[in-house]
Write a protein that holds these residues in place. Structure first.
Motif, PDB file in Angstrom:
ATOM      1  N   TRP A   1       0.873  -1.172   0.000  1.00 46.45           N
ATOM      2  CA  TRP A   1       0.000   0.000   0.000  1.00 46.45           C
ATOM      3  C   TRP A   1       0.909   1.220   0.000  1.00 46.45           C
ATOM      4  O   TRP A   1       1.649   1.433   0.959  1.00 46.45           O
ATOM      5  N   THR A   2       0.863   2.004  -1.045  1.00 52.49           N
ATOM      6  CA  THR A   2       1.711   3.188  -1.167  1.00 52.49           C
ATOM      7  C   THR A   2       0.842   4.420  -0.954  1.00 52.49           C
ATOM      8  O   THR A   2      -0.151   4.615  -1.657  1.00 52.49           O
ATOM      9  N   CYS A   3       1.215   5.243   0.031  1.00 54.40           N
ATOM     10  CA  CYS A   3       0.385   6.382   0.439  1.00 54.40           C
ATOM     11  C   CYS A   3       1.188   7.674   0.366  1.00 54.40           C
ATOM     12  O   CYS A   3       2.357   7.712   0.753  1.00 54.40           O
ATOM     13  N   TRP A   4       0.544   8.732  -0.087  1.00 57.06           N
ATOM     14  CA  TRP A   4       1.160  10.059  -0.075  1.00 57.06           C
ATOM     15  C   TRP A   4       0.059  11.110  -0.111  1.00 57.06           C
ATOM     16  O   TRP A   4      -1.042  10.867  -0.615  1.00 57.06           O
ATOM     17  N   ARG A   5       0.334  12.271   0.422  1.00 56.65           N
ATOM     18  CA  ARG A   5      -0.632  13.360   0.424  1.00 56.65           C
ATOM     19  C   ARG A   5      -0.367  14.302  -0.748  1.00 56.65           C
ATOM     20  O   ARG A   5       0.762  14.408  -1.239  1.00 56.65           O
ATOM     21  N   ASP A   6      -1.405  14.990  -1.179  1.00 60.08           N
ATOM     22  CA  ASP A   6      -1.253  15.958  -2.264  1.00 60.08           C
ATOM     23  C   ASP A   6      -0.200  17.005  -1.931  1.00 60.08           C
ATOM     24  O   ASP A   6       0.531  17.479  -2.809  1.00 60.08           O
ATOM     25  N   SER A   7      -0.102  17.369  -0.653  1.00 57.92           N
ATOM     26  CA  SER A   7       0.842  18.405  -0.224  1.00 57.92           C
ATOM     27  C   SER A   7       2.294  17.978  -0.392  1.00 57.92           C
ATOM     28  O   SER A   7       3.202  18.812  -0.305  1.00 57.92           O
ATOM     29  N   LEU A   8       2.546  16.687  -0.639  1.00 57.44           N
ATOM     30  CA  LEU A   8       3.924  16.217  -0.788  1.00 57.44           C
ATOM     31  C   LEU A   8       4.612  16.864  -1.987  1.00 57.44           C
ATOM     32  O   LEU A   8       5.840  16.980  -2.022  1.00 57.44           O
ATOM     33  N   ASP A   9       3.835  17.323  -2.969  1.00 57.94           N
ATOM     34  CA  ASP A   9       4.412  17.991  -4.137  1.00 57.94           C
ATOM     35  C   ASP A   9       5.182  19.243  -3.756  1.00 57.94           C
ATOM     36  O   ASP A   9       6.070  19.682  -4.495  1.00 57.94           O
ATOM     37  N   ARG A  10       4.842  19.819  -2.610  1.00 59.80           N
ATOM     38  CA  ARG A  10       5.507  21.060  -2.178  1.00 59.80           C
ATOM     39  C   ARG A  10       6.742  20.798  -1.322  1.00 59.80           C
ATOM     40  O   ARG A  10       7.407  21.735  -0.892  1.00 59.80           O
ATOM     41  N   VAL A  11       7.033  19.522  -1.046  1.00 60.09           N
ATOM     42  CA  VAL A  11       8.210  19.180  -0.245  1.00 60.09           C
ATOM     43  C   VAL A  11       9.395  18.937  -1.178  1.00 60.09           C
ATOM     44  O   VAL A  11       9.316  18.085  -2.067  1.00 60.09           O
ATOM     45  N   PRO A  12      10.515  19.668  -1.014  1.00 62.24           N
ATOM     46  CA  PRO A  12      11.686  19.445  -1.872  1.00 62.24           C
ATOM     47  C   PRO A  12      12.165  17.992  -1.759  1.00 62.24           C
ATOM     48  O   PRO A  12      12.102  17.397  -0.684  1.00 62.24           O
ATOM     49  N   PRO A  13      12.631  17.406  -2.875  1.00 61.75           N
ATOM     50  CA  PRO A  13      13.056  16.003  -2.855  1.00 61.75           C
ATOM     51  C   PRO A  13      14.065  15.685  -1.763  1.00 61.75           C
ATOM     52  O   PRO A  13      13.997  14.620  -1.144  1.00 61.75           O
ATOM     53  N   GLN A  14      15.000  16.610  -1.504  1.00 61.68           N
ATOM     54  CA  GLN A  14      16.030  16.351  -0.498  1.00 61.68           C
ATOM     55  C   GLN A  14      15.481  16.383   0.928  1.00 61.68           C
ATOM     56  O   GLN A  14      16.154  15.944   1.869  1.00 61.68           O
ATOM     57  N   GLU A  15      14.252  16.868   1.120  1.00 60.50           N
ATOM     58  CA  GLU A  15      13.650  16.945   2.445  1.00 60.50           C
ATOM     59  C   GLU A  15      12.584  15.870   2.665  1.00 60.50           C
ATOM     60  O   GLU A  15      11.989  15.803   3.738  1.00 60.50           O
ATOM     61  N   ARG A  16      12.331  15.038   1.682  1.00 59.54           N
ATOM     62  CA  ARG A  16      11.328  13.991   1.829  1.00 59.54           C
ATOM     63  C   ARG A  16      11.786  12.931   2.818  1.00 59.54           C
ATOM     64  O   ARG A  16      12.966  12.601   2.904  1.00 59.54           O
TER      65      ARG A  16
END
Length: 261
Positions: free
Chosen positions: A25-40
Motif C-alpha cells: 500500500w503506497t500512500c502520499w498526500r497531495d501536499s507532498l508535491d511542495r516538499v523538496p526532494p532532499q527533504e522527503r
C-alpha cells in the motif's frame, strides 16, 4: 472498501518476490508535491505476526505529508495468499530486502512492529545499505518470556489498553491469516534472538514502546536500544502494544525527530 481521507492518495500493488506473494500500500498526500526532494522522509512499515498493515493506517496518514509511506503485507498474512512452505523471520527479511531493491527507494526509514521488528533487525543486519534509519515498535521476543504461552498471556494483558477499533482490526486479520499459518510462523518469532542481531545493525535505531505494552516491557526495550551501535528508546504514555494505532500523532512525532537527528 477502506475509507481514504481527503488529500491522501493510495496505490495498491500485488506482486511476487522470488515466487512469494506480497502486497504493498503506497500512500502520499497531495501536499507532498511542495516538499523538496532532499527533504522527503519516505517510510516503510512492516507489520507483526498474524496481522496485516491495516492497523498502520492512522500512522501512515500522519507520515504521508512528509514522504511516501509504503505499508507491506507479508506472505500469508491478512488475505495475502499463504506460501506452500513455512517461512521464518529470515525469509520475511529476504522478501523485504528484495522488494526494497526492486522499488529503488533512497535509504528510507524502515519501521517494524512486534515480529516485524525482528524482520527489520534481520534485514538491516544483513543489508544495512537499503535503509537510512530503523524504528522498532514493541519488539519481540523478550528472553524472560520466550514461549508461546507467556507471549500469549502478555498479549492478552496488553489488549485491554487497545481501542475497540484496533482490537477489531487485529481480530479480522487473525481470522484471515488463519490459525495454521500463525502456528507455522510462531516458533521462528519465539526463537529469534533480537538481542544478538541488533549489534550488527549499523544504522540509527529508535526503539518505541507503549506505556502498557506487556509484550515489550521497558527493561527489554532498553536492552535492545543499548545493544544497537546507535540506539535510543522512547515510551508513549497510555499506549499498548500497537501504540501507533491509538497514538499515531505521538509516534509520528518520534519518527520525525529520529529522521531529523
Amino acid at each position: 472498501m477502506i475509507p481514504v481521507p481527503s488529500g491522501l492518495n493510495v496505490r495498491i500493488d500485488r506482486l511476487l518476490v522470488d515466487g512469494l506473494p506480497l502486497r504493498t500500500w503506497t500512500c502520499w498526500r497531495d501536499s507532498l508535491d511542495r516538499v523538496p526532494p532532499q527533504e522527503r522522509r519516505d517510510v516503510v512499515l512492516v507489520h507483526g505476526i498474524g496481522v496485516s498493515s491495516h492497523y498502520f493506517q492512522p500512522l501512515a496518514g500522519e507520515l504521508a505529508g512528509a514522504g511516501v509511506v509504503h505499508m507491506l503485507d507479508l506472505p500469508g498474512f491478512g488475505d495475502v495468499p499463504r506460501p506452500d512452505r513455512r517461512l521464518d523471520v529470515e525469509d520475511f527479511a529476504g522478501v523485504v530486502e528484495r522488494w526494497l531493491r526492486r522499488a529503488g527507494l533512497d535509504r528510507p526509514t524502515v519501521l517494524g512492529h512486534s515480529m516485524g521488528a525482528q524482520v527489520v533487525t534481520e534485514l538491516l543486519a544483513k543489508a544495512p545499505d537499503v535503509a537510512g534509519r530503523a524504528v522498532l515498535v514493541g519488539p519481540t521476543t523478550d528472553p524472560a518470556a520466550r514461549s508461546a504461552v507467556r507471549q500469549g498471556l502478555r498479549l492478552l494483558r496488553t489488549a485491554v489498553h487497545e481501542s475497540p477499533r484496533t482490537r477489531q482490526t487485529i481480530l479480522v486479520d487473525y481470522l484471515q491469516s488463519g490459525v495454521l499459518w500463525y502456528g507455522l510462523v510462531l516458533p521462528s518469532m519465539i526463537e529469534y534472538r533480537t538481542e544478538e542481531r541488533i549489534p550488527q545493525v549499523p544504522v540509527p535505531v529508535l526503539v518505541v514502546r507503549g506505556e502498557h505494552d506487556r509484550v515489550a516491557p521497558r527493561p527489554w526495550v532498553q536492552q535492545v536500544a543499548a545493544a544497537a551501535p546507535d540506539g535510543r528508546w522512547a515510551e508513549v504514555p497510555g499506549g499498548g502494544h500497537a501504540v501507533f494505532a491509538n497514538h499515531a500523532r505521538e509516534v509520528a512525532a518520534l519518527i520525525r525527530e529520529h529522521q531529523d537527528r
